[in-house]
Design a protein around this motif. Structure first.
Motif, mmCIF file in Angstrom:
data_model
loop_
_atom_site.group_PDB
_atom_site.id
_atom_site.type_symbol
_atom_site.label_atom_id
_atom_site.label_comp_id
_atom_site.label_asym_id
_atom_site.label_seq_id
_atom_site.Cartn_x
_atom_site.Cartn_y
_atom_site.Cartn_z
ATOM 1 N N ALA A 35 -9.568 -6.259 -4.117
ATOM 2 C CA ALA A 35 -8.476 -5.986 -5.070
ATOM 3 C C ALA A 35 -9.115 -4.180 -4.911
ATOM 4 C CB ALA A 35 -8.504 -6.349 -6.430
ATOM 5 N N ALA A 36 -10.068 -4.076 -5.352
ATOM 6 C CA ALA A 36 -10.760 -2.545 -5.695
ATOM 7 C C ALA A 36 -10.606 -2.154 -4.123
ATOM 8 C CB ALA A 36 -12.299 -2.214 -5.902
ATOM 9 N N ILE A 37 -11.076 -2.013 -2.623
ATOM 10 C CA ILE A 37 -10.886 -2.396 -1.842
ATOM 11 C C ILE A 37 -9.641 -1.724 -1.231
ATOM 12 C CG2 ILE A 37 -11.579 -3.065 0.578
ATOM 13 C CD1 ILE A 37 -14.015 -2.244 -0.759
ATOM 14 N N THR A 38 -9.188 -3.029 -1.573
ATOM 15 C CA THR A 38 -7.231 -2.610 -1.288
ATOM 16 C C THR A 38 -6.943 -1.179 -2.161
ATOM 17 O OG1 THR A 38 -6.739 -4.506 -0.739
ATOM 18 C CG2 THR A 38 -4.956 -3.469 -1.778
ATOM 19 N N THR A 39 -7.251 -0.602 -3.550
ATOM 20 C CA THR A 39 -7.165 0.137 -4.142
ATOM 21 C C THR A 39 -7.780 1.587 -3.200
ATOM 22 O OG1 THR A 39 -6.506 -1.253 -6.309
ATOM 23 C CG2 THR A 39 -6.820 1.418 -6.529
ATOM 24 N N ALA A 40 -8.360 1.239 -2.533
ATOM 25 C CA ALA A 40 -9.375 2.162 -2.413
ATOM 26 C C ALA A 40 -8.773 2.996 -0.843
ATOM 27 C CB ALA A 40 -10.915 1.868 -1.883
ATOM 28 N N THR A 41 -8.449 1.724 0.126
ATOM 29 C CA THR A 41 -7.821 2.261 0.711
ATOM 30 C C THR A 41 -6.436 2.895 0.782
ATOM 31 O OG1 THR A 41 -8.444 0.432 1.831
ATOM 32 C CG2 THR A 41 -6.544 1.564 3.388
#
Lengths: 101, 318
Positions: B144-150
């Motif tokens: 989820a954090a990677i998605t937000t960072a993207t």
């Protein structure tokens, strides 16, 4: 295996964090509607600029009725939403059809 | 000025370490250090006086937005005259904050041109859109954090920020007792993020330390204008992570003399305004064609803006 299940997600645990600070989830990610933001921010900015002569905007209910007010003028051009904070679209923006190649 | 932020609060420690490793001698500030409490109090008071028709939640959000915009401008102006590089730690979304700044600058340009505050915000918004402000982001290697960072990198790139890099930290370590499958999964997240954000430096912490992002930041958005055989001008923008965002594309004008003066990109709810050059201002946007991380907008010359010129190759801009 059961240990892994019972433990919190490792990236929330703070393990490996040099400060060992609390690493609870960030709650600041909630975005909100741009049009509403523009309307309200601009409304408040009108107060902020009292020294510029824009403070009279505080008494303006409908931007269309106050074409000489710089804040109302901006709101009209941008179509922001002081009178309707729930607006979901940036008025006057011509949205283009999107085609996936 | 280097803005530094993190997807999770604990990431701020990591991103600070990476920023200092990247900019030796830099001085670190919290954005809140530039807060103008008098202005905030005045705004809060005036909200009541104005009787603004907003809900408490919206009012709080708007007030926070103004507060952060004022702090950001103050930080920018401070860093412009400071003798050492400045790292500004931001709690929350940098793209949302910069988008607020840019939108407010446009409001001021329309409603109060020439005002001192208009000039200050417009100046900073212009520097931001031209890549003059760098940004370093930290995220944990979690889906989820990677998605937000993207999404945040795509938004920041659309706004014109120069992306110094994305730090993935903390990584689960064997010495801390994390099992192999957890460590492998974390590394896969790093690889996936690097693939999503092609061209953006992505590095992970190693042995409990944050790496340096020494390479100069690259301008997040790549823009080009070409002309096809049909006489259309093709404005292409390549934005890392674009294909992972909900995208809307539009045109907008602040000058009724032209069909459009700005291209409007809305990525996952964050709006970026890109000023159009004089040639494109004399054209009409037709559609947006999305292929991967690139969006192309064909612009057809507006006959009314090209007097005495037929719709053929002679209509090329000088």
């Amino acid at each position: 295996m059961s240990d892994d299940i019972e433990r919190p997600p490792w990236w929330l645990s703070g393990d490996g964090d040099p400060s060992n600070e609390d690493s609870s989830s960030d709650d600041s990610g909630a975005s909100w509607d741009m049009a509403s933001m523009l309307g309200m921010v601009t409304s408040m900015a009108g107060q902020w600029w009292a020294s510029s002569g824009a403070s009279q905007h505080a008494s303006h209910d409908d931007p269309a009725d106050n074409p000489d007010c710089v804040i109302c003028k901006g709101l009209l051009v941008l179509g922001s939403a002081t009178a309707a904070p729930a607006a979901t679209e940036l008025q006057d923006v011509q949205w283009l059809p999107i085609r996936r190649a | 000025m280097l803005l530094a932020s993190a997807i999770t609060p604990s990431g701020l420690t990591w991103v600070t370490e990476a920023a200092l490793a990247s900019l030796p001698g830099a001085r670190v500030f919290e954005l809140d250090e530039f807060d103008d409490r008098d202005t905030v109090r005045a705004l809060a008071s005036m909200l009541g006086v104005a009787g603004a028709a907003v809900t408490a939640v919206d009012g709080h959000g708007a007030l926070t937005s103004v507060q952060r915009t004022a702090a950001l401008v103050a930080a920018f102006e401070h860093s412009a005259v400071a003798s050492e590089p400045a790292v500004i730690l931001v709690r929350g979304s940098v793209p949302e904050m910069v988008a607020d700044l840019c939108s407010l600058a446009i409001v001021l340009q329309v409603g109060s041109p020439g005002h001192e505050l208009t000039d200050r915000l417009t100046s900073m918004a212009g520097v931001a859109s031209e890549g003059g402000i760098e940004w370093l982001l930290a995220t944990p290697p979690e889906s989820a954090a990677i998605t937000t960072a993207t999404a945040q990198v795509a938004q920041g790139s659309a706004l014109g920020l120069s992306i110094r890099g994305v730090l993935v930290a903390p990584m689960p370590r064997k010495t801390d007792g994390w099992p192999k499958h957890v460590r492998d999964a974390a590394r896969e997240q790093v690889t996936e993020l690097a693939d999503r954000l092609f061209g953006v430096p992505v590095s992970r912490s190693r042995a409990g330390a944050a790496p340096a992002f020494s390479a100069p930041a690259r301008h997040g958005i790549e823009t080009s204008v070409t002309r096809n055989s049909g006489g259309e001008y093709l404005l292409s923008l390549t934005i890392p992570g674009l294909q992972f965002c909900d995208l809307e594309v539009g045109v907008w004008t602040m000058d009724p003399s032209y069909a459009s003066t700005h291209l409007v990109l809305r990525l996952d709810g964050v709006t970026a305004w890109r000023s159009l050059d004089p040639t494109l201002r004399r054209c009409v946007g037709v559609e947006a064609v999305v292929a991967g991380d690139t969006v192309t907008v064909p612009f057809v010359p507006d006959a009314g803006q090209w007097p005495g010129v037929e719709n053929d190759d002679e209509g090329d801009a000088q």
